[in-house]
Design a protein around this motif. Structure first.
Motif, PDB file in Angstrom:
ATOM      1  N   ASN A   1       0.810  -1.221   0.000  1.00 40.19           N
ATOM      2  CA  ASN A   1       0.000   0.000   0.000  1.00 40.19           C
ATOM      3  C   ASN A   1       0.843   1.271   0.000  1.00 40.19           C
ATOM      4  O   ASN A   1       0.332   2.360   0.232  1.00 40.19           O
ATOM      5  CB  ASN A   1      -0.985   0.032   1.175  1.00 40.19           C
ATOM      6  N   TRP A   2       2.131   1.146  -0.309  1.00 37.16           N
ATOM      7  CA  TRP A   2       2.991   2.318  -0.437  1.00 37.16           C
ATOM      8  C   TRP A   2       2.884   2.833  -1.876  1.00 37.16           C
ATOM      9  O   TRP A   2       3.791   2.676  -2.683  1.00 37.16           O
ATOM     10  CB  TRP A   2       4.445   1.976  -0.117  1.00 37.16           C
ATOM     11  N   ILE A   3       1.765   3.437  -2.198  1.00 34.31           N
ATOM     12  CA  ILE A   3       1.611   3.988  -3.541  1.00 34.31           C
ATOM     13  C   ILE A   3       1.578   5.515  -3.526  1.00 34.31           C
ATOM     14  O   ILE A   3       1.490   6.148  -4.571  1.00 34.31           O
ATOM     15  CB  ILE A   3       0.337   3.448  -4.224  1.00 34.31           C
ATOM     16  N   ALA A   4       1.618   6.086  -2.345  1.00 32.63           N
ATOM     17  CA  ALA A   4       1.615   7.548  -2.205  1.00 32.63           C
ATOM     18  C   ALA A   4       2.989   8.102  -2.596  1.00 32.63           C
ATOM     19  O   ALA A   4       3.921   7.340  -2.873  1.00 32.63           O
ATOM     20  CB  ALA A   4       1.258   7.914  -0.773  1.00 32.63           C
ATOM     21  N   PRO A   5       3.146   9.428  -2.568  1.00 28.69           N
ATOM     22  CA  PRO A   5       4.400  10.005  -3.048  1.00 28.69           C
ATOM     23  C   PRO A   5       5.655   9.540  -2.324  1.00 28.69           C
ATOM     24  O   PRO A   5       6.735   9.657  -2.880  1.00 28.69           O
ATOM     25  CB  PRO A   5       4.174  11.510  -2.856  1.00 28.69           C
TER      26      PRO A   5
ATOM     27  N   TYR B   1      10.576   2.363  -1.497  1.00 33.44           N
ATOM     28  CA  TYR B   1      11.299   2.339  -2.768  1.00 33.44           C
ATOM     29  C   TYR B   1      11.851   3.713  -3.124  1.00 33.44           C
ATOM     30  O   TYR B   1      12.933   3.817  -3.725  1.00 33.44           O
ATOM     31  CB  TYR B   1      10.406   1.805  -3.888  1.00 33.44           C
ATOM     32  N   LEU B   2      11.134   4.763  -2.755  1.00 32.99           N
ATOM     33  CA  LEU B   2      11.646   6.106  -3.007  1.00 32.99           C
ATOM     34  C   LEU B   2      12.920   6.345  -2.207  1.00 32.99           C
ATOM     35  O   LEU B   2      13.919   6.849  -2.724  1.00 32.99           O
ATOM     36  CB  LEU B   2      10.584   7.144  -2.645  1.00 32.99           C
TER      37      LEU B   2
ATOM     38  N   VAL C   1      12.593  13.389  -8.099  1.00 33.85           N
ATOM     39  CA  VAL C   1      11.467  14.245  -8.478  1.00 33.85           C
ATOM     40  C   VAL C   1      10.850  13.724  -9.777  1.00 33.85           C
ATOM     41  O   VAL C   1      11.223  12.658 -10.270  1.00 33.85           O
ATOM     42  CB  VAL C   1      11.924  15.714  -8.617  1.00 33.85           C
ATOM     43  N   ASN C   2       9.893  14.473 -10.301  1.00 33.23           N
ATOM     44  CA  ASN C   2       9.108  13.946 -11.417  1.00 33.23           C
ATOM     45  C   ASN C   2       9.728  14.164 -12.782  1.00 33.23           C
ATOM     46  O   ASN C   2       9.210  13.665 -13.784  1.00 33.23           O
ATOM     47  CB  ASN C   2       7.679  14.501 -11.390  1.00 33.23           C
TER      48      ASN C   2
ATOM     49  N   ARG D   1       7.578  15.878  -6.438  1.00 30.02           N
ATOM     50  CA  ARG D   1       8.176  14.637  -5.933  1.00 30.02           C
ATOM     51  C   ARG D   1       7.854  13.436  -6.818  1.00 30.02           C
ATOM     52  O   ARG D   1       6.760  13.332  -7.386  1.00 30.02           O
ATOM     53  CB  ARG D   1       7.687  14.346  -4.515  1.00 30.02           C
ATOM     54  N   MET D   2       8.799  12.522  -6.920  1.00 28.67           N
ATOM     55  CA  MET D   2       8.569  11.243  -7.576  1.00 28.67           C
ATOM     56  C   MET D   2       7.721  10.357  -6.666  1.00 28.67           C
ATOM     57  O   MET D   2       7.822  10.431  -5.441  1.00 28.67           O
ATOM     58  CB  MET D   2       9.903  10.539  -7.877  1.00 28.67           C
ATOM     59  N   SER D   3       6.897   9.506  -7.265  1.00 21.52           N
ATOM     60  CA  SER D   3       6.079   8.601  -6.468  1.00 21.52           C
ATOM     61  C   SER D   3       6.848   7.333  -6.115  1.00 21.52           C
ATOM     62  O   SER D   3       7.823   6.964  -6.787  1.00 21.52           O
ATOM     63  CB  SER D   3       4.802   8.219  -7.221  1.00 21.52           C
ATOM     64  N   ASN D   4       6.397   6.661  -5.060  1.00 22.27           N
ATOM     65  CA  ASN D   4       7.017   5.410  -4.650  1.00 22.27           C
ATOM     66  C   ASN D   4       6.912   4.352  -5.747  1.00 22.27           C
ATOM     67  O   ASN D   4       7.806   3.514  -5.900  1.00 22.27           O
ATOM     68  CB  ASN D   4       6.365   4.908  -3.357  1.00 22.27           C
TER      69      ASN D   4
END
Length: 386
Positions: A28-32, A36-37, A56-57, A236-239
């Motif tokens: 459930n780590w799909i937030a920003p 993995y980030l 970042v994105n 920010r890049m997402s996880n």
């Protein structure tokens, strides 16, 4: 058309991406943010050899975050390579400053350190030094960083290294991006590694990266409510994308070696063809060969680079002219530039050949065969648009 498409630089997955993505979704780590980030940023510091990194994105966002910290104002100038993609200069305009474009040295197309030093000297004489220098590692070939830093340090001007194309490349034994005040990398879909879209800002100065991290998360302050004292960005890049990035970093050096083999294949097969030369690899570094580019001399080859590009397209082979110099782009028509003839000639004569790391030898042979056919047909050169 019977032949399958040969793309210029398509994504090349490692095979572990689905596993890491599934793990991120299951946890459930799909937030920003997420594990993995954190892992991706740590891995980037290890690969590049820097102390700090923030994901970042996009690479453009990373450059913007670095420039934002200089507090640029209208009338300020930032020196920039001219032979590069517009993203190397657009963030300068985001901040209200003006880019000043510096011509290339002819062997690699990278910024000419001598012209850079001349511009810095003239700026100092006018009492108006630039606020920064943005240098680009073109197609994965490192700039001559010693010469650039010598010139910039003499005038206390920070250097930002646009290493968007150069992940896995080295300069004098060190990874590119490890010595500038700030550097950044791109993980766009056509780069040597991809997260589908993404970038990383790197620095050995903790304050640069932590300030970038703060700005990239809407400049939110530590409070139980949403508190903001300045304008930030949603960068920010997402996880999930970072999970893809971790899988891609696992195969970085395999991808570098594959692209170098492609460059070597072109060099060997084309070395006897009149009017065809390849952009050089300098002895001070080892390029990742993100794209293999040739220069075409029409009088010797029998056709110009545009005729060659069209012939490749007719065979379902994607190629692309070398970057159109930024000082020739309409959007930058009012900006100053120093020199320009070298970059203009490289744009006129240069063509990037398919360089994807998953290319088969049969694909490479198709590309070379097309060049041979065009040369043998001795097509009349076309006039290129200004």
């Amino acid at each position: 058309m019977s032949h399958s498409r040969i793309h210029l630089s398509p994504p090349h997955l490692s095979g572990a991406e689905q596993q890491y993505l599934a793990d991120a979704v299951a946890s459930n780590w799909i937030a920003p943010i997420g594990p993995y980030l954190t892992a991706f940023e740590r891995r980037m510091t290890e690969v590049v050899g820097v102390a700090h990194a923030v994901a970042v994105n996009s690479g453009t966002s990373a450059l913007h975050l670095a420039l934002r910290q200089l507090e640029l104002r209208p009338g300020d100038e930032v020196l920039c390579s001219t032979l590069t993609f517009c993203a190397s200069a657009n963030p300068i305009r985001y901040e209200g400053a003006s880019p000043v474009f510096i011509d290339s040295e002819p062997a690699t197309g990278n910024i000419d350190p001598n012209l850079l030093e001349d511009e810095l000297r003239d700026c100092a004489a006018r009492g108006r030094l630039p606020r920064a220098v943005v240098v680009v590692d073109l197609f994965g070939q490192s700039v001559d960083m010693d010469a650039i830093l010598d010139a910039a340090d003499r005038y206390a001007v920070p250097v930002i290294e646009d290493a968007a194309e150069a992940l896995g490349s080295t300069y004098k034994g060190n990874h590119v991006g490890s010595r500038a005040w700030a550097s950044f990398f791109s993980f766009n879909g056509n780069k040597i590694l991809t997260t589908s879209g993404g970038g990383v800002l790197c620095s050995n100065d903790a304050a640069v990266v932590e300030r970038g991290r703060h700005l990239a998360t809407q400049a939110r302050e530590p409070a139980p409510h949403y508190q903001h004292s300045e304008i930030g960005f949603n960068y920010r890049m997402s996880n999930l994308l970072a999970a893809v990035g971790v899988a891609q970093l696992d195969v970085l050096y395999e991808r570098v070696e594959a692209r170098r083999r492609i460059r070597d294949y072109y060099r060997q097969q084309l070395q006897e063809m009149p009017g065809v030369s390849m952009i050089s690899e300098m002895p001070f570094g080892r390029a990742n060969c993100w794209l293999s580019a040739v220069l075409i001399e029409p009088d010797m080859f029998g056709a110009d680079r545009e005729a060659l590009r069209l012939a490749l397209a007719a065979e379902n082979i994607e190629s692309r002219p070398i970057w159109k110099p930024l000082h020739l782009q309409p959007v930058f028509r009012e900006c100053r530039h120093r020199g320009g003839a070298v970059a203009e000639q490289m744009f006129h004569d240069g063509l990037c050949l398919p360089s994807g790391s998953a290319m088969r030898e049969a694909d490479l042979a198709r590309v070379v065969r097309c060049l041979e056919q065009v040369h043998q047909s001795a097509a009349r050169p076309h006039r290129l648009a200004a």
